[in-house]
Design an enzyme around this catalytic site. Structure first.
Site, PDB file in Angstrom:
ATOM      1  N   HIS A  72      40.372  37.633  52.546  1.00  0.00           N
ATOM      2  CA  HIS A  72      38.987  37.726  53.022  1.00  0.00           C
ATOM      3  C   HIS A  72      38.258  36.383  52.910  1.00  0.00           C
ATOM      4  CE1 HIS A  72      38.412  38.607  48.727  1.00  0.00           C
ATOM      5  NE2 HIS A  72      37.149  38.283  48.887  1.00  0.00           N
ATOM      6  N   CYS A 157      25.948  63.198  69.371  1.00  0.00           N
ATOM      7  CA  CYS A 157      25.531  64.420  68.668  1.00  0.00           C
ATOM      8  C   CYS A 157      24.670  65.329  69.541  1.00  0.00           C
ATOM      9  CB  CYS A 157      24.776  64.043  67.397  1.00  0.00           C
ATOM     10  SG  CYS A 157      23.255  63.122  67.727  1.00  0.00           S
TER      11      CYS A 157
END
Length: 181
Positions: A72, A157
């Protein structure tokens, strides 16, 4: 030498759009390195993004394939731009408060301060408009992130309102503007 974009994909139904975004950015000549939160892998497979980016997809901050580097940290050093698209409410909260419990958030904390950071939220309208999310976005803005506002639309949704991922054309325009500064 092509510019390197770190694309962080988080757990939103809009994660499937990361495939098209990756494809378009690759065709424009950018080098893409993709990271995903665990939640994102429930919406789109890492293999799809690996094939499109022609680079391994990074999933686990504790996975260190090369013992000579810290993955990272090295990714953060290579980045010309850091983009979170889509950015879920959870990832926004983690970024705003400095959590480093996954590949996306740990890499974000390791970015050099000069690295441009873009964030494209995507979530339910009520989640986006929640004062907590708005405060987290304000904090990220103060910390140097540029927000790519979501659009109003019929959401997955069934609700209608602000929260849909910005159009990919808008995201790409912001990337190109940011990298040309």
């Amino acid at each position: 030498m092509p510019k390197t974009i770190l694309l962080a994909v988080s757990g939103s139904i809009s994660a499937y759009k990361a495939a098209d975004l990756t494809s378009q950015l690759s065709k424009l000549g950018y080098s893409l390195h993709i990271m995903m939160t665990e939640a994102a892998t429930h919406f789109i497979t890492p293999l799809t993004l690996q094939v499109l980016s022609k680079n391994p997809v990074h999933l686990d901050v504790m996975s260190e394939p090369d013992p000579k580097i810290v993955n990272h940290i090295e990714l953060a050093k290579q980045a010309d731009l850091f983009l979170v698209a889509p950015a879920s409410a959870n990832t926004i909260a983690h970024l705003a408060h400095g959590f480093a419990d996954n590949m996306v958030t740990a890499t974000a904390l390791a970015l050099p301060l000069k690295t441009p950071k873009l964030i494209a939220p995507a979530m339910n309208t009520k989640m986006f408009d929640n004062p907590i999310t708005q405060n987290n976005l304000s904090l990220l803005s103060e910390l140097g992130y540029s927000i790519i506002e979501p659009r109003s639309s019929l959401l997955a949704c069934g609700d209608i309102g602000r929260g849909a991922l910005a159009d990919l054309t808008t995201i790409i325009e912001r990337i190109e503007e940011t990298l040309s500064e």
